[in-house]
Design a protein around this motif. Sequence first.
Motif, PDB file in Angstrom:
ATOM      1  N   LEU A 330       0.681  -1.049   0.034  1.00  0.00           N
ATOM      2  CA  LEU A 330      -0.057   0.003  -0.178  1.00  0.00           C
ATOM      3  C   LEU A 330       0.974   1.193  -0.198  1.00  0.00           C
ATOM      4  CD1 LEU A 330      -2.816  -1.057   2.295  1.00  0.00           C
ATOM      5  CD2 LEU A 330      -2.678  -1.474   0.042  1.00  0.00           C
ATOM      6  N   GLY A 331       0.414   2.214  -0.844  1.00  0.00           N
ATOM      7  CA  GLY A 331       1.372   3.383  -0.772  1.00  0.00           C
ATOM      8  C   GLY A 331       0.361   4.781  -0.862  1.00  0.00           C
ATOM      9  N   CYS A 332      -1.103   4.256  -0.696  1.00  0.00           N
ATOM     10  CA  CYS A 332      -2.063   5.358  -0.572  1.00  0.00           C
ATOM     11  C   CYS A 332      -2.070   6.533  -1.336  1.00  0.00           C
ATOM     12  CB  CYS A 332      -2.234   5.475   1.138  1.00  0.00           C
ATOM     13  SG  CYS A 332      -2.607   4.072   2.141  1.00  0.00           S
ATOM     14  N   ASN A 333      -1.274   7.648  -0.681  1.00  0.00           N
ATOM     15  CA  ASN A 333      -1.115   8.802  -1.023  1.00  0.00           C
ATOM     16  C   ASN A 333       0.373   9.344  -1.223  1.00  0.00           C
ATOM     17  OD1 ASN A 333      -4.006   9.336  -1.716  1.00  0.00           O
ATOM     18  ND2 ASN A 333      -4.118   9.638   0.494  1.00  0.00           N
ATOM     19  N   ASP A 334       0.754  10.143  -1.824  1.00  0.00           N
ATOM     20  CA  ASP A 334       2.233  10.777  -2.081  1.00  0.00           C
ATOM     21  C   ASP A 334       2.453  11.102  -0.473  1.00  0.00           C
ATOM     22  OD1 ASP A 334       2.299  10.407  -4.519  1.00  0.00           O
ATOM     23  OD2 ASP A 334       2.178  12.532  -5.362  1.00  0.00           O
ATOM     24  N   ARG A 335       3.609  10.832  -0.168  1.00  0.00           N
ATOM     25  CA  ARG A 335       4.390  11.231   1.281  1.00  0.00           C
ATOM     26  C   ARG A 335       3.414  10.703   2.437  1.00  0.00           C
ATOM     27  NH1 ARG A 335       3.903  15.695  -1.868  1.00  0.00           N
ATOM     28  NH2 ARG A 335       6.086  16.768  -2.558  1.00  0.00           N
ATOM     29  N   TYR A 336       2.856   9.440   2.220  1.00  0.00           N
ATOM     30  CA  TYR A 336       2.094   8.779   3.129  1.00  0.00           C
ATOM     31  C   TYR A 336       3.187   8.295   4.324  1.00  0.00           C
ATOM     32  CZ  TYR A 336      -0.680   5.123   5.066  1.00  0.00           C
ATOM     33  OH  TYR A 336      -1.593   4.284   5.782  1.00  0.00           O
ATOM     34  N   ASN A 337       2.877   8.617   5.300  1.00  0.00           N
ATOM     35  CA  ASN A 337       3.809   8.627   6.597  1.00  0.00           C
ATOM     36  C   ASN A 337       2.844   8.368   7.894  1.00  0.00           C
ATOM     37  OD1 ASN A 337       5.775   8.132   8.350  1.00  0.00           O
ATOM     38  ND2 ASN A 337       6.843  10.077   8.134  1.00  0.00           N
ATOM     39  N   PRO A 338       2.255   7.352   8.145  1.00  0.00           N
ATOM     40  CA  PRO A 338       1.034   7.374   9.191  1.00  0.00           C
ATOM     41  C   PRO A 338       1.402   7.404  10.595  1.00  0.00           C
ATOM     42  CG  PRO A 338       1.381   5.151   8.313  1.00  0.00           C
ATOM     43  CD  PRO A 338       2.463   6.055   7.387  1.00  0.00           C
TER      44      PRO A 338
END
Length: 525
Positions: A330-338
């Motif tokens: 999963l990459g979800c969205n750019d700059r994804y950092n949960p």
Amino acid sequence: MNRRQRGFIVKCIGLISCIFIVVFLFRYLTSGKSSELSDSYEYDNPFQVVDNTKKKQFDIKQHLQNVIQNPLDFKQHVQNIIQEVLPQQNEPTESSSPDGNRYPPDWEALDKRPLPKWFDEAKIGIFIHWGVFSVPSFGSEWFWWSWKGKEAQHKKETKAFMKKNYRSNYTYADFAPDFTAEFFNATEWADIFKKSGAKYVVLTSKHHEGYTNWPSAYSYSWNALAIGPKKDLVGQLCAAWFHPLYLRDKRNNFKTQDFVRAKTLPELYELVNVYKPDIIWSDGEWEAEDTYWNSTEFIAWLYNDSPVKDTVVTNDRWGKSIRCKHGGFLGCNDRYNPGILQKRKWENCMTIDEKSWGFRREANLNDYLTIEKLLQTIVETISCGGNILINIGPAHDGTIAAVYLERLSQMGEWLKVNGEAIYFSVPWNFQNDDINQHVWYTKRTIDDKVSVYAITLKWPHNNKLQLAGPITGDITNVTLLGYNTPIKWTADPSGGIHIDIPFISYKEMPCKWAWVFKMSGLTNS
């Protein structure tokens, strides 16, 4: 020779959004699909490009309109492509998927396919946005959209830039001859990326304007061999436009798939069969569902019968309802950092230039991440179980700006000392320490010995580091990576550990940023 012995020499290719992205991960590269965007484009005959190999004008738009206006010819054209490139639905090949199963084309089944181990072990990749947009090198890699898109965010600034610097009838295609890449040297790039500590590389093999960095049979005269550098950039690194067919599919509410079957899928199969990527990194899917893109059918072929079925990894950008739900990772969205541990493997694709993925001549030094901020992002991402894909933007001539070279060199310097805490690591019981917000944890097993790594982003005040997470035992041992002398510690009566760091001279200090304390023999490791 296995991957570990080769030092992660893995190849990948990718297509991002109309971007074919090539990842040449010393073999790691990436590939995906393209949506070649919407019909909110001001057509000023942008499809007219010069075929320098034949010294004549080739009007792509007129060519495609002719195909569209002759449905029988178009039907035969698509059928020819299907027969030539797309895999036929024959009996399964003798070789099957790596775990012995065959995966039907549905997400429930495809999501059960185990992720090849190399991806999780590699941790760090390089993203490269490079193409015709690198010639104007203004605003971002979305220069063309910013200039011509009816609802573009930076249209005013981009139009002013063009008015000031170029003739009135200049088109985007006119930039292509200046995408010269005369200083591009694949061996030098590979050496730079290897020394950075990255284990895979994703190169833009095609961006949203359709220009391909390889001599695609499905992008006539609008590719790197025909116009611009006159080179197969993808091939060397490994060893169009808002398309009328897409616009027609969109007007048909994506009930037709002419663009997918005549262009997107042929290019994908071409890339996979020719360059044999180990990552398919797709993007640009956001306007249509995965059924329009034939995503599950393609991925099923990829997992079951493709030449890279044993090693290939896919992301999650395969339809507008698919992100963060389905895919290999999963990459979800750019700059994804949960910032917290995730249930599935994920990747943080981010960029050193905070305002653009492509090279910008007007960028200021403050627009680029400092090495401290870059390392913080790396550590946070990997502590929470992610991979990180770090983007740079080379110039039109194939040079890489000094600020990118410096960040990559600094990253490599840090990883040379502290890579033990990064590569092959897994998340620990805790990610961020409860009492010290500047400390993040990873865990790794070497020769059946489990170690926990506390990565502190700031040097401890008075050389004393207090941590809440680790619970010590009789055989607990603490060292600082790069400084092999054991370090004294005491157990906190209420839980946790106090680490007393000795005086370390400047010459003996193992690194300049983000220090890693290795703890073995913990009772909660």
